[in-house]
Scaffold this active site. Structure first.
Site, PDB file in Angstrom:
ATOM      1  N   GLN A   7      -4.328  -1.445   9.883  1.00 22.82           N
ATOM      2  CA  GLN A   7      -4.178  -2.864   9.132  1.00 22.82           C
ATOM      3  C   GLN A   7      -4.971  -3.887  10.192  1.00 22.82           C
ATOM      4  O   GLN A   7      -4.346  -3.923  11.342  1.00 22.82           O
ATOM      5  CB  GLN A   7      -2.875  -3.166   8.832  1.00 22.82           C
ATOM      6  N   ASP A  19     -10.573   3.297   4.639  1.00 17.13           N
ATOM      7  CA  ASP A  19     -11.070   1.776   4.722  1.00 17.13           C
ATOM      8  C   ASP A  19     -12.622   1.757   4.576  1.00 17.13           C
ATOM      9  O   ASP A  19     -12.833   0.461   4.314  1.00 17.13           O
ATOM     10  CB  ASP A  19     -10.305   1.110   5.680  1.00 17.13           C
ATOM     11  N   LYS A  24       0.894  -1.051   0.059  1.00 17.37           N
ATOM     12  CA  LYS A  24      -0.032   0.030   0.136  1.00 17.37           C
ATOM     13  C   LYS A  24       0.759   1.268  -0.068  1.00 17.37           C
ATOM     14  O   LYS A  24       0.686   2.065  -0.715  1.00 17.37           O
ATOM     15  CB  LYS A  24      -0.852   0.139   1.217  1.00 17.37           C
TER      16      LYS A  24
END
Lengths: 315, 315
Positions: free
Chosen positions: B112, B135, B68
């Site tokens: 994460q 997200d 990412k």
């Protein structure tokens, strides 16, 4: 109670569907709530309280609100209506809601929709404090519902779930079709039907769910319905669901409600289902009126007691 | 590009499916983003910024985060990783997130998952400011998605939508099956697929959608898949979707990713689909790896630019 698996064991014999008596079930639930509310008050709490806001003069909306208030009073909820002229501005409405949000004597707040004029209904729904949002329309409550978290479930969707539970309709691994994708009815029903029953909300029903809507071709709607153990329809299209579309023994929950004029010129309320014919094939079916409608009002009372209990625990 | 309707016009001839090249598509999107970000900076804005939080030493998670960050840097996003030991407490993590929430130099925040130990992932996801939640895991963003409002869509779900759009796969009134009901992947995909394309998010695709999951009986999964124009699978069960379950010409999007050991003892990544056989029947298919995976990273970059632009407009 007789389930549709029982019907299947009858083979091809034509027996009439079990009629799901929403009125009787709603009375049963309201009686239970009345007892629970009395116990709650006996513990030293004040009565749960509900405030219904209605703006403008729409006669149907006034009837709905009157029914809700009457049901609330019947079960021991302190319920009042705040009536405003259609001239009320959005800012004034928001101020009225904010005043109820901060009032410790108010547990549940309900804004009757539709709102007149150009009011932003989404903004108004998001103004109601999430912990007092007994309609379950606040974005936070929608998010919680979709994440299978405990929340306020919109009353109509909760009514459908409660009917399935109380009539012991098996949903686990069964095929369900939801016809209609509205955000207050079809969407939350489809969400609970397909979700994991082990998640926190305990509302998940583990069914395989197909969402059909206005752009589902007629022959595909029939295809999915004929394979369904449970059909839940919420479209407002009379006779959309016909006997030829039904698997023998299936459960049919009709959320639709439309006022039509019959051949004699009389107006009457009908659902989405060709009730007369479908009830010869289905295993269980809700009538319109007298099915989901009365249950919706009962579930709103359930949500109001929940709101009161949660707020009491917090304070 | 060739659509599956073209395939149908070929009759029963066996031709190989079009392979959806997620890697090439991701490069295309990242190139577009790079240009957009350069223009954005040229207007006098600072570069969009992304902060990735990773807790503990899970090697797969570290690989994902590295990918990412690399993609972000490639497109001109100011991206850094905040690494914490697995001993970090939930309160310390929440404090770290809050500090990023109030930092005007931060546009996007990503935590994460999975988090180690007994951390409450839901609480952590809800700590990220909704306007920086690239997200799309915050409850408010989930609520907005489910109400068809503009929001941050979880990157994997957005990757699937973008693949369908860029490959011009027709969804309107088509039958789609989503296999898997996870809240980050299957649920949001099913939501966008069935929703009204006219609503504010413009992500609705007006398909008839069936959600299948672990409790869908195998023969019913096959029944729904064989009738589907589009199958999206996200289960982590290798070879769940077999050639016999596919309607000729259907589009198959494989979100599953599982590391298996083959007969030669080598490990490799596979999806949910029996790729070799299904690609002989399908109209279009994503490979694993090289399909949805690279697209997910690209869509995260898309979300980060969105966050920067929205925050810039607000300030």
């Amino acid at each position: 109670m007789r389930s549709h698996t029982y019907y299947e064991s009858m083979g091809a014999a034509r027996i009439m569907a079990q009629i799901i008596d929403g009125k009787a079930l709603a009375k049963e639930i309201k009686d239970e709530l009345k007892t629970k509310i009395q116990s709650y008050i006996n513990l030293g709490n004040r009565a749960p309280s509900l405030r219904c806001i209605i703006v403008g003069e729409d006669p149907a909306s006034h009837t709905y609100v009157r029914n809700k208030i009457q049901a609330a009073i019947d079960v021991g909820i302190d319920a009042t209506t705040l009536k405003y002229d259609a001239t009320l501005s959005e800012d004034e409405l928001i101020a009225a809601i904010n005043s109820l949000n901060t009032d410790n004597n108010v547990d549940g707040i309900l804004v009757q929709l539709p709102l007149p004029g150009k009011m932003d209904e989404r903004k108004v729904c998001n103004t109601v404090a999430p912990e007092k949002d007994v309609d379950g329309f606040h974005i936070t409550n929608v998010g919680q519902l979709c994440l299978d978290m405990p929340t306020f479930v919109p009353a109509t969707a909760l009514a459908v779930v409660e009917i399935l539970k109380r009539y012991k309709i098996d949903t686990f691994g069964r095929n369900a079709v939801v016809v209609g994708r509205s955000k207050n009815v079809g969407m939350p029903i489809a969400m609970m039907l397909h979700s994991d029953g082990k998640h926190d909300s305990k509302l998940g029903m583990d069914a395989t769910v197909t969402v059909c809507h206005r752009y589902t071709p007629a022959e595909q709607l029939e295809f999915f319905c004929r394979n369904a153990d449970i059909i839940i329809t919420a479209t407002g299209v009379p006779k959309l669901i016909k006997a030829t579309m039904i698997k023998p023994g299936a459960t049919i929950i009709d959320v639709g409600i439309t006022r039509i004029t019959d051949e004699q010129g009389k107006t009457k309320l009908v659902g989405d289902v060709d009730y007369e014919e479908v009830s010869k094939i289905a295993g269980a079916i809700t009538p319109v009126p007298g099915g989901v409608g009365p249950m919706t009002v009962a579930m709103l009372m359930h949500n109001t007691l929940q709101a009161a209990q949660r707020l009491a625990r917090k304070n």
